[in-house]
Design a protein around this motif. Structure first.
Motif, short mmCIF file in Angstrom:
data_model
loop_
_atom_site.label_atom_id
_atom_site.label_comp_id
_atom_site.label_asym_id
_atom_site.label_seq_id
_atom_site.Cartn_x
_atom_site.Cartn_y
_atom_site.Cartn_z
N GLN A 18 0.85 -1.23 -0.01
CA GLN A 18 0.13 0.12 0.02
C GLN A 18 0.98 1.25 -0.07
O GLN A 18 0.56 2.28 -0.74
CB GLN A 18 -0.97 -0.09 1.16
CG GLN A 18 -1.78 -1.07 1.21
CD GLN A 18 -2.58 -1.43 0.05
OE1 GLN A 18 -3.13 -0.85 -0.68
NE2 GLN A 18 -2.49 -2.87 -0.34
N ARG A 23 -5.61 3.71 -0.53
CA ARG A 23 -4.10 3.27 -0.23
C ARG A 23 -3.93 3.54 0.96
O ARG A 23 -3.60 2.67 2.04
CB ARG A 23 -3.13 3.64 -1.19
CG ARG A 23 -3.42 3.17 -2.64
CD ARG A 23 -3.02 1.52 -2.78
NE ARG A 23 -3.31 1.44 -4.07
CZ ARG A 23 -3.31 0.07 -4.53
NH1 ARG A 23 -3.31 -0.94 -3.63
NH2 ARG A 23 -3.54 -0.19 -5.82
N ARG A 25 -6.18 1.48 3.43
CA ARG A 25 -5.72 -0.01 3.63
C ARG A 25 -4.58 0.07 4.31
O ARG A 25 -4.28 -1.02 5.26
CB ARG A 25 -5.57 -0.36 2.40
CG ARG A 25 -6.73 -0.77 1.49
CD ARG A 25 -6.62 -1.27 0.09
NE ARG A 25 -7.77 -1.40 -0.66
CZ ARG A 25 -7.58 -1.52 -2.09
NH1 ARG A 25 -6.33 -1.67 -2.56
NH2 ARG A 25 -8.65 -1.84 -2.82
N LEU A 26 -3.66 0.85 4.39
CA LEU A 26 -2.41 0.91 5.21
C LEU A 26 -2.71 1.09 6.56
O LEU A 26 -2.25 0.25 7.38
CB LEU A 26 -1.58 2.21 4.78
CG LEU A 26 -0.32 2.34 5.63
CD1 LEU A 26 0.79 1.09 5.58
CD2 LEU A 26 0.49 3.51 5.00
#
Lengths: 196, 78
Positions: A99, A120, A123-124
């Motif tokens: 990510q 992103r 998600r990280l």
């Protein structure tokens, strides 16, 4: 009498333009991508190498789990199950680094306030929060695996929460908050782009 | 949208192409095209003043208000 300056001399005498914020973003983006590439590779190799080497398991893993090196019994099955359990936090770590790779790829292209970059980042954040939880579980399972061949009464159940786990959790929640702020910032940026 | 942009009319009057205008005022030709077709959310005063300076016109020459049925004010109490 005036002397004509050569083009190279005149170019050298001009002050260099100071870097813009986007120049700094691009430099950091390249640095981050390099770091996750190197870090992800080393982390994976180190984890698998550790479980392949009984001496490293005694020195490294047992201390992480909170066991005395002499209290564990290492067999090929222990090494296999230990490595298998490590794959879960390792996989989450690699997912997080992927990510980061793609996130800073977007930033390097100047695409900061986009839906992709926000996704992103979210998600990280979730990968860090999940890593905090899985590390606790993995240490417990490692303790069970490392002592599974011990005689009855010598098997150990270890439950531990470290400051590292709390740091991961805090940082993950922080990033999640920033990610949701970036969603709003993206909306504002897109609205601003519709003005000429 | 009740605000109509008559930029294409002014460009024709001044015999200027969109590309030339975009180079003079420093915005992309694509944005000029979006402005001409009214597909923008708004125009900055800075952009408007630059267009007026280049085309030698007033903002009223570029923008026109044409109310539609949805823009009618509700009936006021006597």
């Amino acid at each position: 009498m005036m002397q004509a300056m050569s083009p190279s001399a005149s170019a050298e005498s001009l002050p260099k333009p100071s870097p813009t914020p986007m120049d700094r973003v691009r430099r950091i983006a390249e640095l981050m991508r390099g770091m996750v590439l190197v870090g992800g590779t080393l982390f994976t190799i180190a984890t698998l190498a550790m479980w392949a080497t009984p001496e490293w398991i005694r020195l490294g893993v047992s201390q992480q789990v909170g066991l005395e090196p002499g209290s564990i019994t290492i067999t090929p099955a222990v090494q296999f199950y230990g490595a298998l359990i490590s794959l879960v936090p390792l996989g989450l770590g690699i997912f997080g680094m992927v990510q980061v790779w793609f996130l800073f790829g977007e930033y390097a292209q100047g695409r900061i306030f986009t839906a992709i970059a926000s996704r992103r980042l979210r998600r990280l954040a979730w990968s860090l929060i999940a890593a905090a939880a899985t590390q606790v579980v993995a240490r417990t399972l490692h303790g069970l695996v490392l002592t599974m061949n011990n005689p009855p009464g010598k098997k150990m159940l270890v439950l531990s929460v470290s400051s590292n786990d709390y740091s991961f959790l805090i940082f993950g929640v922080l990033l999640l908050g920033i990610a949701w702020v970036m969603v709003e910032a993206t909306r504002l940026a897109q609205e601003n782009a519709e003005f000429v | 949208m009740p605000i109509v942009v008559n930029l294409d009319v002014m460009l024709a009057k001044r015999k200027m192409r969109s590309r030339e205008l975009s180079e003079h005022i420093g915005i992309t030709e694509q944005n000029i095209s979006l402005l001409k077709s009214g597909k923008v959310r708004g125009v900055r005063f800075d952009t408007l003043s630059r267009i007026c300076a280049v085309l030698q016109c007033q903002p009223g020459d570029l923008l026109e208000y044409r109310p539609g049925p949805e823009d009618e004010l509700p009936p006021q109490d006597p």
